[in-house]
Write an enzyme that holds these catalytic residues in place. Structure first.
Site, PDB file in Angstrom:
ATOM      1  N   THR A   5       0.846  -1.195   0.000  1.00  0.00           N
ATOM      2  CA  THR A   5       0.000   0.000   0.000  1.00  0.00           C
ATOM      3  C   THR A   5       0.878   1.240   0.000  1.00  0.00           C
ATOM      4  O   THR A   5       1.907   1.274   0.695  1.00  0.00           O
ATOM      5  CB  THR A   5      -0.958   0.084   1.209  1.00  0.00           C
ATOM      6  OG1 THR A   5      -1.592   1.369   1.188  1.00  0.00           O
ATOM      7  CG2 THR A   5      -0.291  -0.094   2.548  1.00  0.00           C
TER       8      THR A   5
ATOM      9  N   ASP B  96      -0.119   3.747   1.385  1.00  0.00           N
ATOM     10  CA  ASP B  96      -0.495   4.426   2.632  1.00  0.00           C
ATOM     11  C   ASP B  96       0.438   4.101   3.806  1.00  0.00           C
ATOM     12  O   ASP B  96       0.431   4.803   4.813  1.00  0.00           O
ATOM     13  CB  ASP B  96      -1.929   4.039   3.039  1.00  0.00           C
ATOM     14  CG  ASP B  96      -2.948   4.314   1.951  1.00  0.00           C
ATOM     15  OD1 ASP B  96      -2.671   5.164   1.081  1.00  0.00           O
ATOM     16  OD2 ASP B  96      -4.016   3.662   1.962  1.00  0.00           O
TER      17      ASP B  96
ATOM     18  N   ARG C 192       0.275  33.403  -2.523  1.00  0.00           N
ATOM     19  CA  ARG C 192      -0.951  32.663  -2.213  1.00  0.00           C
ATOM     20  C   ARG C 192      -0.759  31.691  -1.058  1.00  0.00           C
ATOM     21  O   ARG C 192       0.367  31.347  -0.702  1.00  0.00           O
ATOM     22  CB  ARG C 192      -1.367  31.814  -3.423  1.00  0.00           C
ATOM     23  CG  ARG C 192      -2.004  32.589  -4.523  1.00  0.00           C
ATOM     24  CD  ARG C 192      -2.380  31.656  -5.650  1.00  0.00           C
ATOM     25  NE  ARG C 192      -2.979  32.411  -6.743  1.00  0.00           N
ATOM     26  CZ  ARG C 192      -3.165  31.924  -7.962  1.00  0.00           C
ATOM     27  NH1 ARG C 192      -2.786  30.693  -8.257  1.00  0.00           N
ATOM     28  NH2 ARG C 192      -3.724  32.656  -8.894  1.00  0.00           N
TER      29      ARG C 192
ATOM     30  N   GLU D  83      -5.758  13.199   3.186  1.00  0.00           N
ATOM     31  CA  GLU D  83      -7.181  13.138   2.824  1.00  0.00           C
ATOM     32  C   GLU D  83      -8.090  12.745   3.990  1.00  0.00           C
ATOM     33  O   GLU D  83      -9.279  13.057   3.994  1.00  0.00           O
ATOM     34  CB  GLU D  83      -7.394  12.164   1.660  1.00  0.00           C
ATOM     35  CG  GLU D  83      -7.028  10.713   2.001  1.00  0.00           C
ATOM     36  CD  GLU D  83      -7.194   9.760   0.825  1.00  0.00           C
ATOM     37  OE1 GLU D  83      -7.647  10.163  -0.252  1.00  0.00           O
ATOM     38  OE2 GLU D  83      -6.843   8.567   1.009  1.00  0.00           O
TER      39      GLU D  83
ATOM     40  N   ARG E 120      -5.792  28.487  -2.687  1.00  0.00           N
ATOM     41  CA  ARG E 120      -6.095  27.525  -3.752  1.00  0.00           C
ATOM     42  C   ARG E 120      -5.820  26.101  -3.256  1.00  0.00           C
ATOM     43  O   ARG E 120      -4.953  25.897  -2.395  1.00  0.00           O
ATOM     44  CB  ARG E 120      -5.249  27.805  -4.998  1.00  0.00           C
ATOM     45  CG  ARG E 120      -5.474  29.186  -5.569  1.00  0.00           C
ATOM     46  CD  ARG E 120      -6.884  29.390  -6.093  1.00  0.00           C
ATOM     47  NE  ARG E 120      -7.096  28.657  -7.320  1.00  0.00           N
ATOM     48  CZ  ARG E 120      -6.900  29.156  -8.528  1.00  0.00           C
ATOM     49  NH1 ARG E 120      -6.495  30.395  -8.681  1.00  0.00           N
ATOM     50  NH2 ARG E 120      -7.116  28.426  -9.603  1.00  0.00           N
TER      51      ARG E 120
ATOM     52  N   GLN F  53      -0.182   9.716  -7.215  1.00  0.00           N
ATOM     53  CA  GLN F  53       0.667   9.162  -6.148  1.00  0.00           C
ATOM     54  C   GLN F  53       0.794   7.640  -6.223  1.00  0.00           C
ATOM     55  O   GLN F  53       1.679   7.047  -5.630  1.00  0.00           O
ATOM     56  CB  GLN F  53       0.103   9.544  -4.772  1.00  0.00           C
ATOM     57  CG  GLN F  53       0.134  11.025  -4.503  1.00  0.00           C
ATOM     58  CD  GLN F  53      -0.867  11.426  -3.442  1.00  0.00           C
ATOM     59  OE1 GLN F  53      -0.515  11.595  -2.287  1.00  0.00           O
ATOM     60  NE2 GLN F  53      -2.121  11.584  -3.813  1.00  0.00           N
ATOM     61  N   ARG F  54      -0.148   7.017  -6.912  1.00  0.00           N
ATOM     62  CA  ARG F  54      -0.123   5.543  -7.016  1.00  0.00           C
ATOM     63  C   ARG F  54       0.517   5.068  -8.310  1.00  0.00           C
ATOM     64  O   ARG F  54       0.753   3.877  -8.487  1.00  0.00           O
ATOM     65  CB  ARG F  54      -1.562   5.007  -6.983  1.00  0.00           C
ATOM     66  CG  ARG F  54      -2.178   5.016  -5.622  1.00  0.00           C
ATOM     67  CD  ARG F  54      -2.964   3.771  -5.319  1.00  0.00           C
ATOM     68  NE  ARG F  54      -3.884   3.318  -6.308  1.00  0.00           N
ATOM     69  CZ  ARG F  54      -5.206   3.282  -6.172  1.00  0.00           C
ATOM     70  NH1 ARG F  54      -5.749   3.756  -5.072  1.00  0.00           N
ATOM     71  NH2 ARG F  54      -5.965   2.769  -7.101  1.00  0.00           N
TER      72      ARG F  54
HETATM   73  O1  F6P Z   1      -5.128   2.651  -0.186  1.00  0.00           O
HETATM   74  C1  F6P Z   1      -4.535   3.282  -1.276  1.00  0.00           C
HETATM   75  C2  F6P Z   1      -5.368   4.445  -1.732  1.00  0.00           C
HETATM   76  O2  F6P Z   1      -4.709   5.087  -2.813  1.00  0.00           O
HETATM   77  C3  F6P Z   1      -5.716   5.451  -0.649  1.00  0.00           C
HETATM   78  O3  F6P Z   1      -4.660   6.311  -0.313  1.00  0.00           O
HETATM   79  C4  F6P Z   1      -6.919   6.134  -1.246  1.00  0.00           C
HETATM   80  O4  F6P Z   1      -7.758   6.669  -0.251  1.00  0.00           O
HETATM   81  C5  F6P Z   1      -7.618   4.998  -1.953  1.00  0.00           C
HETATM   82  O5  F6P Z   1      -6.629   4.016  -2.204  1.00  0.00           O
HETATM   83  C6  F6P Z   1      -8.267   5.410  -3.235  1.00  0.00           C
HETATM   84  O6  F6P Z   1      -8.891   4.301  -3.781  1.00  0.00           O
HETATM   85  P1  F6P Z   1      -9.605   4.306  -5.205  1.00  0.00           P
HETATM   86  O7  F6P Z   1      -8.539   4.224  -6.250  1.00  0.00           O
HETATM   87  O8  F6P Z   1     -10.442   3.104  -5.185  1.00  0.00           O
HETATM   88  O9  F6P Z   1     -10.375   5.582  -5.291  1.00  0.00           O
END
Ligand code: F6P
Length: 351
Positions: free
Chosen positions: A128, A130, A165, A224, A268, A276-277
């Site tokens: 993950t 996360d 800003r 988030e 803003r 990020q993924r």
């Molecule tokens: O668990 C990984 C993650 O990228 C979280 O950081 C994020 O809240 C979630 O998955 C988003 O998931 P999806 O791609 O299903 O919107």
């Protein structure tokens, strides 16, 4: 020996490096046949399972690639109903699987643990961005996500400076603030707001006002899952039946609305989201993913099913999946990075 490999949950940089290391180790060390299951648990639950042979050639040249060559699903759950479980187990028997390597997060570990109890034996690999898996100090993918988020923060800083800003950047991470904390520190953000510490909006306003007077601009990094004291989580959508039913997102916009009336500077918000993924894993993540994959193959070879590989004190170890299933590792209140942030003058939005 015939071993299935699947990637479950959201994708993550480094998945392909794990698949490669698992498959190559099992082929070389045990002469095993390795079967890739497509689209996570969905590929094992279907009426006809979706699989592909993972031979030496098909797992070569993939360690640097983002995403997963096998595909994934974060909604499929073979434990949702007895019929789903029975069909999944029947498919695994039909495929003559002696075991499964499940590369996933806490939700996937929970499913793998449940299936192991039904006789489909699994070994887990923690995945993950996360970094919130219990008993695991570093999941692969996190380093890449922090690098991307840091880059995003530093890019908006030039706009913050040029236009005087307040720029808010929202990172992923669900209910854990690891990405926000590390990226915020790496990019020298002025304010870092985390899910673990409910922030006082007045305290954030006070820091922005002080900076308006002196430095003219402010960069805020917010996870988030962060929320103001007494407020609810900012939920983007809900997904019924998923192991992770709540999709977070948008708190940066909520904060923008709260700050703007109290500040002279324009405020803003930028939500970094799935960038990020994506993309290539960092060298650190490729190495960690390779070590995890290799170690998972050792557990399979030793018949140590029901365990998940992990990193503790920089050493590869394993823990029972049951300890990890459906639990999340958030930032402890006494974490040294929180102390460091406070002592170098980074505001954590505490009143
Ligand atoms: O668990 C990984 C993650 O990228 C979280 O950081 C994020 O809240 C979630 O998955 C988003 O998931 P999806 O791609 O299903 O919107």
């Amino acid at each position: 020996m015939r071993i299935g490999v699947l990637t479950g949950g959201g994708d993550c940089p480094g998945l392909n490096a794990v698949i490669r290391a698992v498959a190559k180790s099992l082929m070389r060390q045990c002469g095993a046949e390795v079967i890739g299951i497509e689209d996570g648990f969905a590929g094992l639950m279907d009426e006809s399972p979706r699989t592909r042979a993972l031979d030496w050639r098909s797992v070569s040249g993939i360690a640097h690639r983002g995403g997963t060559i096998l595909g994934t699903s974060n909604t499929a759950n073979p434990l949702r109903s007895p019929a789903d479980t029975e069909r999944t187990l029947a498919n695994a028997r039909a495929l003559s699987l002696d075991g499964l390597v499940v590369i996933g997060g806490d939700g996937s570990m929970s499913i793998a643990h449940g299936l192991t109890a039904h006789g489909l034996r699994s070994v887990g690999v923690p995945k993950t961005i996360d970094n919130d898996i219990m008993d695991c100090e570093r999941s692969f993918g996190f380093d890449t996500a922090v690098a991307t988020a840091t880059d995003g923060l530093m890019r908006v800083e030039t706009t913050a400076m040029s236009h005087s800003r307040v720029m808010i950047v929202e990172t992923m991470g669900r209910h854990a603030g690891w990405i926000a904390l590390e990226a915020g520190l790496a990019a020298a953000a002025d304010i870092v707001l985390l899910p673990e510490i409910d922030h006082a909006v007045e305290a954030v306003i006070a820091v922005c006002r002080e900076r308006e007077a002196k430095q003219r601009y402010t960069v805020i990094c917010i996870g988030e899952g962060a929320k103001a004291r007494g407020a609810d989580l900012t939920v983007q959508s809900r997904v019924s039946g998923s192991p992770d039913p709540v999709r977070l997102g948008g708190v940066a916009h909520v904060l923008r609305e709260q700050l703007q009336p109290h500040l002279k500077s324009e405020v803003r918000a930028t939500v970094l989201g799935h960038v990020q993924r994506g993309g290539q894993p960092t060298p650190f993540d490729r190495v960690l993913a390779t070590r995890y994959g290799h170690h998972a193959a050792q557990l399979v070879a030793a018949g140590r099913f029901g365990e998940m590989v992990t990193l503790q004190g920089g050493e590869l170890r394993s823990v029972p999946m049951a300890r990890v299933a459906n639990r999340q590792r958030t930032i402890p209140a006494d974490h040294p990075l929180l102390v460091t942030a406070r002592e170098i003058g980074v505001s954590l939005g505490e009143g």
